[in-house]
Design a protein around this motif. Structure first.
Motif, PDB file in Angstrom:
ATOM      1  N   CYS A 281       9.291  23.384   9.315  1.00  0.00           N
ATOM      2  CA  CYS A 281       8.213  23.703   8.376  1.00  0.00           C
ATOM      3  C   CYS A 281       6.916  23.044   8.808  1.00  0.00           C
ATOM      4  N   LEU A 282       5.847  23.598   8.311  1.00  0.00           N
ATOM      5  CA  LEU A 282       4.500  23.084   8.535  1.00  0.00           C
ATOM      6  C   LEU A 282       3.960  22.621   7.196  1.00  0.00           C
ATOM      7  N   VAL A 283       3.433  21.404   7.147  1.00  0.00           N
ATOM      8  CA  VAL A 283       2.936  20.841   5.890  1.00  0.00           C
ATOM      9  C   VAL A 283       1.464  20.478   6.037  1.00  0.00           C
TER      10      VAL A 283
ATOM     11  N   LYS B 268       0.837  -1.188   0.000  1.00  0.00           N
ATOM     12  CA  LYS B 268       0.000   0.000   0.000  1.00  0.00           C
ATOM     13  C   LYS B 268       0.878   1.245   0.000  1.00  0.00           C
ATOM     14  N   ARG B 269       0.459   2.242  -0.770  1.00  0.00           N
ATOM     15  CA  ARG B 269       1.186   3.499  -0.722  1.00  0.00           C
ATOM     16  C   ARG B 269       0.800   4.235   0.551  1.00  0.00           C
ATOM     17  N   LEU B 270       1.598   5.221   0.895  1.00  0.00           N
ATOM     18  CA  LEU B 270       1.292   6.008   2.078  1.00  0.00           C
ATOM     19  C   LEU B 270      -0.106   6.592   1.944  1.00  0.00           C
ATOM     20  N   SER B 271      -0.929   6.353   2.941  1.00  0.00           N
ATOM     21  CA  SER B 271      -2.306   6.833   2.894  1.00  0.00           C
ATOM     22  C   SER B 271      -2.525   7.871   3.981  1.00  0.00           C
ATOM     23  N   PHE B 272      -3.072   9.009   3.570  1.00  0.00           N
ATOM     24  CA  PHE B 272      -3.378  10.054   4.532  1.00  0.00           C
ATOM     25  C   PHE B 272      -4.822   9.951   5.028  1.00  0.00           C
ATOM     26  N   ALA B 273      -5.589   9.007   4.477  1.00  0.00           N
ATOM     27  CA  ALA B 273      -6.973   8.765   4.909  1.00  0.00           C
ATOM     28  C   ALA B 273      -7.795  10.049   4.900  1.00  0.00           C
ATOM     29  N   LEU B 274      -7.725  10.778   3.796  1.00  0.00           N
ATOM     30  CA  LEU B 274      -8.455  12.036   3.691  1.00  0.00           C
ATOM     31  C   LEU B 274      -9.767  11.832   2.944  1.00  0.00           C
ATOM     32  N   ASP B 275     -10.777  12.599   3.331  1.00  0.00           N
ATOM     33  CA  ASP B 275     -12.063  12.572   2.655  1.00  0.00           C
ATOM     34  C   ASP B 275     -12.808  13.848   3.003  1.00  0.00           C
ATOM     35  N   GLU B 276     -14.096  13.893   2.678  1.00  0.00           N
ATOM     36  CA  GLU B 276     -14.877  15.102   2.934  1.00  0.00           C
ATOM     37  C   GLU B 276     -14.926  15.465   4.413  1.00  0.00           C
ATOM     38  N   ARG B 277     -14.928  14.456   5.272  1.00  0.00           N
ATOM     39  CA  ARG B 277     -15.040  14.715   6.712  1.00  0.00           C
ATOM     40  C   ARG B 277     -13.695  15.106   7.340  1.00  0.00           C
ATOM     41  N   THR B 278     -12.629  14.551   6.787  1.00  0.00           N
ATOM     42  CA  THR B 278     -11.285  14.873   7.282  1.00  0.00           C
ATOM     43  C   THR B 278     -10.428  15.258   6.079  1.00  0.00           C
ATOM     44  N   PRO B 279     -10.555  16.495   5.606  1.00  0.00           N
ATOM     45  CA  PRO B 279      -9.910  16.866   4.349  1.00  0.00           C
ATOM     46  C   PRO B 279      -8.480  17.401   4.482  1.00  0.00           C
ATOM     47  N   ILE B 280      -7.991  17.606   5.706  1.00  0.00           N
ATOM     48  CA  ILE B 280      -6.669  18.204   5.887  1.00  0.00           C
ATOM     49  C   ILE B 280      -5.921  17.461   6.998  1.00  0.00           C
ATOM     50  N   ARG B 281      -4.659  17.131   6.717  1.00  0.00           N
ATOM     51  CA  ARG B 281      -3.755  16.623   7.739  1.00  0.00           C
ATOM     52  C   ARG B 281      -2.606  17.605   7.882  1.00  0.00           C
ATOM     53  N   VAL B 282      -2.208  17.884   9.108  1.00  0.00           N
ATOM     54  CA  VAL B 282      -1.152  18.860   9.373  1.00  0.00           C
ATOM     55  C   VAL B 282       0.003  18.175  10.087  1.00  0.00           C
ATOM     56  N   THR B 283       1.213  18.369   9.584  1.00  0.00           N
ATOM     57  CA  THR B 283       2.408  17.855  10.249  1.00  0.00           C
ATOM     58  C   THR B 283       3.432  18.979  10.366  1.00  0.00           C
ATOM     59  N   ARG B 284       4.238  18.880  11.393  1.00  0.00           N
ATOM     60  CA  ARG B 284       5.315  19.846  11.621  1.00  0.00           C
ATOM     61  C   ARG B 284       6.625  19.078  11.639  1.00  0.00           C
ATOM     62  N   SER B 285       7.585  19.510  10.843  1.00  0.00           N
ATOM     63  CA  SER B 285       8.849  18.787  10.711  1.00  0.00           C
ATOM     64  C   SER B 285      10.009  19.700  11.077  1.00  0.00           C
ATOM     65  N   LEU B 286      10.988  19.135  11.763  1.00  0.00           N
ATOM     66  CA  LEU B 286      12.189  19.861  12.144  1.00  0.00           C
ATOM     67  C   LEU B 286      13.401  19.125  11.584  1.00  0.00           C
ATOM     68  N   TYR B 287      14.264  19.853  10.901  1.00  0.00           N
ATOM     69  CA  TYR B 287      15.508  19.306  10.364  1.00  0.00           C
ATOM     70  C   TYR B 287      16.660  20.020  11.070  1.00  0.00           C
ATOM     71  N   PRO B 288      17.262  19.372  12.068  1.00  0.00           N
ATOM     72  CA  PRO B 288      18.275  20.064  12.874  1.00  0.00           C
ATOM     73  C   PRO B 288      19.596  20.286  12.148  1.00  0.00           C
ATOM     74  N   ARG B 289      19.827  19.502  11.074  1.00  0.00           N
ATOM     75  CA  ARG B 289      21.084  19.637  10.331  1.00  0.00           C
ATOM     76  C   ARG B 289      20.795  19.831   8.850  1.00  0.00           C
ATOM     77  N   PRO B 290      21.712  20.460   8.116  1.00  0.00           N
ATOM     78  CA  PRO B 290      21.503  20.620   6.667  1.00  0.00           C
ATOM     79  C   PRO B 290      21.381  19.266   5.968  1.00  0.00           C
ATOM     80  N   LEU B 291      20.565  19.224   4.934  1.00  0.00           N
ATOM     81  CA  LEU B 291      20.425  18.033   4.091  1.00  0.00           C
ATOM     82  C   LEU B 291      20.832  18.425   2.679  1.00  0.00           C
ATOM     83  N   SER B 292      21.910  17.843   2.200  1.00  0.00           N
ATOM     84  CA  SER B 292      22.378  18.211   0.859  1.00  0.00           C
ATOM     85  C   SER B 292      21.715  17.380  -0.227  1.00  0.00           C
TER      86      SER B 292
END
Length: 271
Positions: free
Chosen positions: A90-92, A10-34
């Protein structure tokens, strides 16, 4: 007798639909990513850089984003990022496409709500410098609403997303470059979207149009307005996503994976 393939991952599923149309995640990258990390999914995506800097890769273009800058990705659109300046936070927001596609207000019927996600990559909206503080404040409110996902806060998330789209909405050439999808386009095209998302075979455009009760020409025009892509490319990206995930998650040979996703052979898949 050919060996039977295991169930497709199965691919990554966010389980979104009319009742739950938005998922919010907050990510922190403490070091540079090249090295760039890439992804592709059937949901819309909007993001806001809170601090640091993020380098976004989309449609062959590279842009740097700082605090208060927002980015947007369309359905099945390959996108990636690296982090030149850390710590970066960042906030996604991952968004059920129907939420934006079905937006329609009689007092402003011509606002192209989907344009932020479907305009050509080089014309995607960027946060005006004068609006960055307002976007950061919106990000704070989005995080607060997402902490308690009750009915009231789910409504607040819709309104906050609407505010974000208004703050950075494309204008001029950018808005004109993304054809406006008529109200309820997502519902009208839902049978075609379901065909693509729930099948591993190649879906011809004529079959998708018939499933929606539309002629081929009107279907193609409406589909491109909704997704920013021709139907054939949208469906191909979905199959390629399935191939990539199966190659990553199983030991099946390329030939078997190509056959499972209705590619004629390995050469066809490579091309």
């Amino acid at each position: 007798m050919p060996r039977r393939l295991p169930p497709l991952p199965k691919r990554l599923s966010f389980a979104l639909d009319e009742r739950t149309p938005i998922r919010v995640t907050r990510s922190l990258y403490p070091r540079p990513l090249s090295e760039s990390s890439f992804d592709m999914h059937g949901e819309l995506e909007a993001g806001i850089v809170l601090r640091g800097r993020m380098r976004r890769h989309l449609g062959g273009r590279v842009r740097d984003y700082g605090p208060g800058d927002a980015w947007f990705c369309g359905m099945w659109e390959p996108h990636g990022f690296s982090v030149p300046v850390a710590p970066c936070e960042c906030l996604v927001l991952v968004i059920w496409p129907g939420l934006v596609a079905n937006l329609h207000f009689p007092e402003a019927p011509d606002v192209p709500w989907l344009a932020a996600f479907t305009a050509p990559a080089g014309r995607r909206p960027r946060t005006p410098p004068t609006s960055r503080a307002a976007v950061l404040e919106l990000a704070r409110q989005i995080q607060q609403a997402a902490k308690t996902p009750d009915a009231a806060n789910r409504l607040r998330l819709r309104l906050l997303l609407l505010n974000l789209l208004l703050l950075v909405r494309p204008s001029g050439r950018a808005a004109a470059a993304a054809p406006a999808a008529p109200a309820q386009a997502h519902r009208r095209l839902a049978p075609a979207l379901d065909l693509v998302l729930h099948s591993t075979r190649r879906i011809p455009g004529n079959e998708a149009a018939r499933a929606c009760g539309l002629g081929r020409e009107r279907f193609c025009r409406l589909f491109r307005a909704l997704t920013g892509l021709p139907f054939a490319k949208f469906a191909l990206r979905r199959r390629l996503d399935g191939v990539a995930r199966q190659l990553r998650d199983t030991d099946e040979p390329l030939k078997a994976v190509a056959r499972a996703w209705d590619f004629t052979d390995e050469c066809h898949l490579h091309r």
